[in-house]
Design a protein around this motif. Structure first.
Motif, PDB file in Angstrom:
ATOM      1  N   UNK A 235      -4.994 -17.650  -8.778  1.00 56.99           N
ATOM      2  CA  UNK A 235      -5.325 -17.289  -7.398  1.00 56.99           C
ATOM      3  C   UNK A 235      -4.449 -16.124  -6.916  1.00 56.99           C
ATOM      4  N   UNK A 236      -3.209 -16.102  -7.351  1.00 53.09           N
ATOM      5  CA  UNK A 236      -2.303 -15.003  -6.978  1.00 53.09           C
ATOM      6  C   UNK A 236      -2.779 -13.681  -7.567  1.00 53.09           C
ATOM      7  N   UNK A 237      -3.082 -13.678  -8.854  1.00 53.89           N
ATOM      8  CA  UNK A 237      -3.457 -12.435  -9.530  1.00 53.89           C
ATOM      9  C   UNK A 237      -4.812 -11.914  -9.070  1.00 53.89           C
ATOM     10  N   UNK A 238      -5.736 -12.804  -8.786  1.00 53.29           N
ATOM     11  CA  UNK A 238      -7.079 -12.350  -8.414  1.00 53.29           C
ATOM     12  C   UNK A 238      -7.161 -11.808  -6.988  1.00 53.29           C
ATOM     13  N   UNK A 239      -6.130 -12.032  -6.177  1.00 49.60           N
ATOM     14  CA  UNK A 239      -6.192 -11.575  -4.788  1.00 49.60           C
ATOM     15  C   UNK A 239      -5.129 -10.541  -4.435  1.00 49.60           C
ATOM     16  N   UNK A 240      -4.076 -10.442  -5.214  1.00 47.35           N
ATOM     17  CA  UNK A 240      -3.020  -9.505  -4.834  1.00 47.35           C
ATOM     18  C   UNK A 240      -3.511  -8.062  -4.865  1.00 47.35           C
ATOM     19  N   UNK A 241      -4.407  -7.736  -5.786  1.00 42.70           N
ATOM     20  CA  UNK A 241      -4.950  -6.380  -5.830  1.00 42.70           C
ATOM     21  C   UNK A 241      -5.702  -6.024  -4.555  1.00 42.70           C
ATOM     22  N   UNK A 242      -6.466  -6.984  -4.032  1.00 40.01           N
ATOM     23  CA  UNK A 242      -7.203  -6.752  -2.780  1.00 40.01           C
ATOM     24  C   UNK A 242      -6.252  -6.477  -1.629  1.00 40.01           C
ATOM     25  N   UNK A 243      -5.191  -7.278  -1.528  1.00 43.84           N
ATOM     26  CA  UNK A 243      -4.240  -7.076  -0.423  1.00 43.84           C
ATOM     27  C   UNK A 243      -3.492  -5.748  -0.564  1.00 43.84           C
ATOM     28  N   UNK A 244      -3.146  -5.364  -1.783  1.00 39.93           N
ATOM     29  CA  UNK A 244      -2.440  -4.085  -1.995  1.00 39.93           C
ATOM     30  C   UNK A 244      -3.308  -2.922  -1.541  1.00 39.93           C
ATOM     31  N   UNK A 245      -4.532  -2.869  -2.027  1.00 38.45           N
ATOM     32  CA  UNK A 245      -5.411  -1.742  -1.704  1.00 38.45           C
ATOM     33  C   UNK A 245      -5.777  -1.727  -0.222  1.00 38.45           C
ATOM     34  N   UNK A 246      -6.040  -2.908   0.340  1.00 38.59           N
ATOM     35  CA  UNK A 246      -6.402  -2.965   1.761  1.00 38.59           C
ATOM     36  C   UNK A 246      -5.232  -2.556   2.645  1.00 38.59           C
ATOM     37  N   UNK A 247      -4.035  -3.048   2.327  1.00 35.10           N
ATOM     38  CA  UNK A 247      -2.871  -2.706   3.137  1.00 35.10           C
ATOM     39  C   UNK A 247      -2.517  -1.237   2.994  1.00 35.10           C
ATOM     40  N   UNK A 248      -2.634  -0.699   1.810  1.00 34.25           N
ATOM     41  CA  UNK A 248      -2.344   0.732   1.615  1.00 34.25           C
ATOM     42  C   UNK A 248      -3.300   1.587   2.437  1.00 34.25           C
ATOM     43  N   UNK A 249      -4.595   1.262   2.375  1.00 30.06           N
ATOM     44  CA  UNK A 249      -5.579   2.034   3.127  1.00 30.06           C
ATOM     45  C   UNK A 249      -5.359   1.906   4.628  1.00 30.06           C
ATOM     46  N   UNK A 250      -5.090   0.687   5.109  1.00 27.41           N
ATOM     47  CA  UNK A 250      -4.873   0.479   6.540  1.00 27.41           C
ATOM     48  C   UNK A 250      -3.598   1.158   7.009  1.00 27.41           C
ATOM     49  N   UNK A 251      -2.565   1.168   6.180  1.00 27.63           N
ATOM     50  CA  UNK A 251      -1.309   1.820   6.563  1.00 27.63           C
ATOM     51  C   UNK A 251      -1.474   3.330   6.642  1.00 27.63           C
ATOM     52  N   UNK A 252      -2.181   3.921   5.685  1.00 26.57           N
ATOM     53  CA  UNK A 252      -2.421   5.366   5.725  1.00 26.57           C
ATOM     54  C   UNK A 252      -3.200   5.758   6.981  1.00 26.57           C
ATOM     55  N   UNK A 253      -4.165   4.919   7.373  1.00 25.21           N
ATOM     56  CA  UNK A 253      -4.918   5.206   8.593  1.00 25.21           C
ATOM     57  C   UNK A 253      -4.041   5.060   9.830  1.00 25.21           C
TER      58      UNK A 253
END
Length: 367
Positions: A235-253
């Motif tokens: 569960x950790x591995x299958x979701x951490x990628x989503x949180x990384x990419x989403x947080x990176x995109x939201x932070x850049x915005x």
């Protein structure tokens, strides 16, 4: 007072109680929260109805499966096996489907999921509650760890945009998020459990070790983490990628927003800007995604628990399907549906509370 105002007051005073009641109902229905709850109830009803009929379209009934088992193991004739099987089940599958459906809805309206076909006198609610805590423990721990880690890594990657760290973190997040959960589970099992023999797969089966007394003792908590380590890792591995990419995109915005530029012009420190201006706004969409993911993963834990033989809701559902235990199947599927719907509703409410603009625009908590 003008004649028009006097006429309006007279009309208002003369409104019947029925008209006033209709007005109150109409005002209540126009509230977004009321509409969201009504849609949730309708979704649960439709899902329960579809589940009821689809389950009964499955080949073989619990009685027929038990007859086959008795004939194969006990060398009994079909008549003797049928007579023996009919006395083992608290079931009347010969009743019309419509009658069974009405009885199911009546029990559901009383929050009664019925009793298991195979365990006489054992309620479906007790069966589900016996395995639900272990699924919630594994899912909740894995999601929470991935959420916290993903937010931190995504924030750092955004602040160090186009750096080697950003490329490594973004690429790893993209790769991990594209791999299905069941494939990660199989790879862990085959590589680390069978080939390298680093993991005691046999000892890690189940929710806890036999002989352990449930409680809040360090020994029992450690044993829980030992048995849930593999599902938590998946569960950790299958979701951490989503949180990384989403947080990176939201932070850049968020870094491009005017209020961040003003904060920098005022001379605020980078730490203050990150926590109070950038991080808080960037994490808002992820909070709603987390609630939705938590509800969905509870239903998606079926394959993971079956692979690792983890005694949760998913493994119990597989057993119920094999045995054609209709009430248990209906209860677990209904529970999963409710979890997803409630998670969506909570996400909408939580998002509108964290961001007042959503509530004013007509979110679930808006008026």
């Amino acid at each position: 007072m003008t004649p028009a105002d006097a006429t309006l007051q007279v009309r208002t005073f003369r409104r019947s109680p029925l008209s006033r009641a209709r007005g109150h109902v109409g005002a209540l229905w126009r509230r977004p929260l009321t509409q969201a709850i009504a849609k949730a109830v309708l979704t649960i009803y439709v899902t329960s109805t579809i589940t009821f009929f689809l389950i009964r379209l499955m080949p073989g009934s619990p009685v027929e499966l038990k007859i086959d088992e008795l004939m194969q193991n006990g060398q009994m004739s079909y008549a003797d096996a049928a007579a023996a099987a009919s006395g083992l089940f608290d079931i009347d599958l010969n009743a019309p489907v419509g009658q069974q459906y009405l009885e199911y809805l009546a029990n559901l309206a009383r929050a009664d999921l019925g009793n298991s076909f195979l365990s006489q006198g054992t309620s479906v609610t007790s069966i589900v509650l016996a395995v639900l805590p272990w699924t919630l423990f594994a899912v909740g721990t894995g999601l929470l760890l991935s959420f916290v880690s993903g937010i931190g890594l995504g924030l750092v990657a955004a602040y160090r945009r186009n750096s080697p760290l950003d490329h490594v973190v973004s690429t790893a997040g993209s790769v991990i998020s594209s791999v299905p959960a069941y494939l990660i589970a199989l790879l862990i099992l085959l590589i680390f459990g069978i080939q390298l023999r680093w993991l005691p797969i046999t000892q890690m089966r189940g929710a806890f070790s036999p002989g352990m007394t449930p409680g809040f003792s360090p020994a029992f908590i450690g044993d829980l983490f030992f048995h849930a380590a593999l599902p938590i890792s998946v569960f950790f591995l299958t979701h951490i990628g989503l949180w990384i990419l989403s947080m990176r995109s939201a932070t850049l915005a968020a870094l491009e927003e005017d209020h961040v530029t003003v904060a920098r012009a005022r001379g605020l420190s980078d730490g203050r800007i990150t926590t109070a201006y950038v991080g808080r706004n960037a994490v808002l969409p992820l909070v709603s995604q987390f609630a939705i993911a938590a509800g969905a993963v509870v239903g998606g834990a079926v394959i993971i628990e079956q692979i690792f033989v983890y005694q949760g809701v998913g493994l119990r559902l597989v057993k119920a399907v094999d045995q054609r235990d209709y009430p248990v199947m209906q209860g677990i599927i209904l529970m999963t549906t409710v979890a997803v719907i409630v998670a969506n509703l909570v996400a909408d409410l939580l998002y509108s509370r964290l961001d007042p603009r959503i509530g004013r625009a007509g979110g679930a908590s808006g008026t």
